[in-house]
Design a protein around this motif. Structure first.
Motif, mmCIF file in Angstrom:
data_model
loop_
_atom_site.group_PDB
_atom_site.id
_atom_site.type_symbol
_atom_site.label_atom_id
_atom_site.label_comp_id
_atom_site.label_asym_id
_atom_site.label_seq_id
_atom_site.Cartn_x
_atom_site.Cartn_y
_atom_site.Cartn_z
ATOM 1 N N LYS A 229 0.798 -1.222 0.000
ATOM 2 C CA LYS A 229 0.000 0.000 0.000
ATOM 3 C C LYS A 229 0.834 1.276 0.000
ATOM 4 N N GLN A 230 2.164 1.145 -0.050
ATOM 5 C CA GLN A 230 3.039 2.309 -0.042
ATOM 6 C C GLN A 230 3.735 2.473 -1.395
ATOM 7 N N VAL A 231 3.940 3.703 -1.805
ATOM 8 C CA VAL A 231 4.652 3.973 -3.058
ATOM 9 C C VAL A 231 6.046 3.362 -3.023
ATOM 10 N N SER A 232 6.658 3.388 -1.862
ATOM 11 C CA SER A 232 8.017 2.836 -1.721
ATOM 12 C C SER A 232 8.056 1.337 -2.039
ATOM 13 N N ASP A 233 6.950 0.614 -1.749
ATOM 14 C CA ASP A 233 6.891 -0.820 -2.062
ATOM 15 C C ASP A 233 7.028 -1.043 -3.568
ATOM 16 N N TYR A 234 6.356 -0.212 -4.352
ATOM 17 C CA TYR A 234 6.380 -0.359 -5.803
ATOM 18 C C TYR A 234 7.681 0.180 -6.397
ATOM 19 N N ALA A 235 8.229 1.210 -5.787
ATOM 20 C CA ALA A 235 9.520 1.730 -6.229
ATOM 21 C C ALA A 235 10.592 0.653 -6.092
ATOM 22 N N GLU A 236 10.512 -0.098 -5.007
ATOM 23 C CA GLU A 236 11.475 -1.186 -4.792
ATOM 24 C C GLU A 236 11.333 -2.261 -5.867
ATOM 25 N N LEU A 237 10.083 -2.615 -6.192
ATOM 26 C CA LEU A 237 9.850 -3.620 -7.234
ATOM 27 C C LEU A 237 10.334 -3.148 -8.601
ATOM 28 N N LEU A 238 10.259 -1.841 -8.827
ATOM 29 C CA LEU A 238 10.643 -1.268 -10.118
ATOM 30 C C LEU A 238 12.098 -0.803 -10.154
ATOM 31 N N HIS A 239 12.792 -0.923 -9.014
ATOM 32 C CA HIS A 239 14.209 -0.564 -8.904
ATOM 33 C C HIS A 239 14.443 0.919 -9.208
ATOM 34 N N VAL A 240 13.552 1.764 -8.677
ATOM 35 C CA VAL A 240 13.723 3.216 -8.813
ATOM 36 C C VAL A 240 13.493 3.856 -7.450
ATOM 37 N N HIS A 241 13.907 5.117 -7.307
ATOM 38 C CA HIS A 241 13.679 5.841 -6.054
ATOM 39 C C HIS A 241 12.207 6.235 -5.958
ATOM 40 N N PRO A 242 11.602 6.167 -4.765
ATOM 41 C CA PRO A 242 10.186 6.542 -4.612
ATOM 42 C C PRO A 242 9.867 7.933 -5.136
ATOM 43 N N ASN A 243 10.757 8.899 -4.905
ATOM 44 C CA ASN A 243 10.503 10.262 -5.385
ATOM 45 C C ASN A 243 10.464 10.319 -6.912
ATOM 46 N N HIS A 244 11.370 9.545 -7.544
ATOM 47 C CA HIS A 244 11.383 9.500 -9.010
ATOM 48 C C HIS A 244 10.102 8.870 -9.531
ATOM 49 N N VAL A 252 2.936 11.929 -15.974
ATOM 50 C CA VAL A 252 2.212 11.177 -16.991
ATOM 51 C C VAL A 252 0.702 11.257 -16.785
ATOM 52 N N SER A 253 0.247 11.185 -15.530
ATOM 53 C CA SER A 253 -1.188 11.057 -15.254
ATOM 54 C C SER A 253 -1.844 12.299 -14.669
ATOM 55 N N GLY A 254 -1.039 13.177 -14.077
ATOM 56 C CA GLY A 254 -1.610 14.328 -13.390
ATOM 57 C C GLY A 254 -1.926 14.065 -11.931
ATOM 58 N N PHE A 255 -1.664 12.832 -11.451
ATOM 59 C CA PHE A 255 -1.955 12.465 -10.067
ATOM 60 C C PHE A 255 -0.731 11.820 -9.424
ATOM 61 N N PRO A 256 -0.578 11.946 -8.108
ATOM 62 C CA PRO A 256 0.540 11.273 -7.437
ATOM 63 C C PRO A 256 0.366 9.761 -7.483
ATOM 64 N N ALA A 257 1.454 9.048 -7.295
ATOM 65 C CA ALA A 257 1.420 7.587 -7.370
ATOM 66 C C ALA A 257 0.458 6.987 -6.342
ATOM 67 N N SER A 258 0.385 7.594 -5.160
ATOM 68 C CA SER A 258 -0.496 7.071 -4.111
ATOM 69 C C SER A 258 -1.956 7.073 -4.525
ATOM 70 N N HIS A 259 -2.350 7.994 -5.401
ATOM 71 C CA HIS A 259 -3.737 8.081 -5.864
ATOM 72 C C HIS A 259 -4.189 6.764 -6.479
ATOM 73 N N PHE A 260 -3.321 6.119 -7.255
ATOM 74 C CA PHE A 260 -3.707 4.915 -7.974
ATOM 75 C C PHE A 260 -3.763 3.689 -7.048
ATOM 76 N N ILE A 261 -2.921 3.674 -6.039
ATOM 77 C CA ILE A 261 -2.989 2.598 -5.047
ATOM 78 C C ILE A 261 -4.301 2.711 -4.272
ATOM 79 N N GLN A 262 -4.620 3.920 -3.830
ATOM 80 C CA GLN A 262 -5.849 4.147 -3.077
ATOM 81 C C GLN A 262 -7.087 3.878 -3.922
ATOM 82 N N LYS A 263 -7.033 4.288 -5.184
ATOM 83 C CA LYS A 263 -8.167 4.069 -6.075
ATOM 84 C C LYS A 263 -8.452 2.581 -6.251
#
Length: 316
Positions: A229-244, A252-263
């Motif tokens: 449920k955290q952006v950092s969890d997905y950043a780790e899976l994608l091998h990128v920094h959470p801020n990036h 790309v979407s106009g919304f923060p990454a957390s928006h899509f997890i919550q949605k």
């Protein structure tokens, strides 16, 4: 383009205000006026030639829609930007604009004919038990081509299905009638998916690196949203920094990454509240929330009502 220059369209009224002069209250004069409280969503169907008559000069103006669009072009030509690509559509084309996709109309020829259908996720959510999630249809995914070319027979079939969808929508007088309308919408998307999959090319769809990252992020959310449920969890899976990751998703979407997890969590919670008899406590546990009260606060923050109120509003 600056984010402030991209117009957000939340519903059918925003669509009419942005694209049309003197738009009618409904595109179908025969429609019954059934309304439901809280999150019932919307469905609108219109003829392309009628939209063309009232179209404002909006060429090149970019939007993000908080709903989904399916367009069947039977005559004329259309040029539109979907995502970061310009498409030139000819007769016999069925094309799709997903929720939150960057979009701009470039040109509709004066002789366009066809069908325009728009609906939001809440409307589709009530379709049938265990329905396919909208973001699993390939043509609504950012890493797939958003159109299919139809044969003459397929075009006629799609025209008939849209006619039947509109007919059911116009004749509805009860909630069960509305469920039938939703099922016809589902049939259209399933038929489109069947045709799409037959035509899918093994060649990769060309995407920028940022779009590729956004597509991979959405795919991972679909697979892991209940336990990550955290952006950092997905950043780790994608091998990128959470801020990036957050910066790219917002660009790309106009919304923060957390928006899509919550949605994704909210859509799953709504589905279970409507389509099962599980208690709120059971749903909270199934979605891996630490306790019922936290789940209740999360749900109310996202929807404006409690889980029990949402279930009560959608009983039928």
């Amino acid at each position: 383009m600056k984010q402030s220059e991209i117009r957000e369209l939340k519903n059918e009224q925003d669509f009419k205000d942005f694209y049309l002069n003197d738009a009618p209250a409904s595109f179908c004069e025969e429609c019954s006026n059934i309304t439901y409280t809280h999150g019932s969503g919307f469905l609108e169907i219109a003829k392309l030639e009628e939209l063309k008559k009232g179209q404002k000069p909006i060429e090149g103006k970019q939007t993000r829609r908080k709903f989904y669009s399916v367009i069947l072009l039977t005559e004329g030509e259309i040029e539109e930007n979907i995502g970061h690509n310009l498409y030139h559509f000819l007769p016999g084309t069925l094309y799709f604009i997903g929720e939150n996709q960057l979009h701009a109309v470039e040109r509709w020829s004066n002789d366009v004919k066809g069908i325009f259908c728009m609906f939001d996720a809440d409307y589709f959510l009530l379709c049938i038990k265990h329905q396919i999630k909208l973001n699993q249809f390939p043509f609504f995914q950012v890493n797939q081509e958003p159109f299919i070319k139809l044969s003459e027979r397929e075009t006629q079939m799609m025209e008939h299905l849209f006619w039947k969808l509109n007919s059911e929508k116009c004749q509805k007088t009860t909630f069960n009638d509305d469920l039938l309308t939703r099922m016809f919408l589902n049939v259209i998307l399933l038929e489109a998916e069947r045709i799409y999959n037959k035509q899918t090319s093994p060649d990769a769809f060309s995407l920028s690196r940022k779009d590729q990252l956004a597509a991979q992020f959405q795919l991972l959310i679909n697979q892991h949203f209940m336990d990550k449920k955290q952006v950092s969890d997905y950043a780790e899976l994608l091998h990128v920094h959470p801020n990036h990751l957050n910066d790219v998703i917002k660009e790309v979407s106009g919304f923060p990454a957390s928006h899509f997890i919550q949605k994704q969590l909210i859509q799953e919670a709504k589905s279970r509240l409507i389509q099962t008899t599980d208690t709120v406590s059971m749903i909270a546990m199934e979605l891996n929330f630490t306790d019922d009260s936290y789940f209740g606060r999360f749900f109310k923050k996202q929807t404006g009502i409690t889980p029990l109120q949402y279930r009560k509003n959608h009983k039928h």
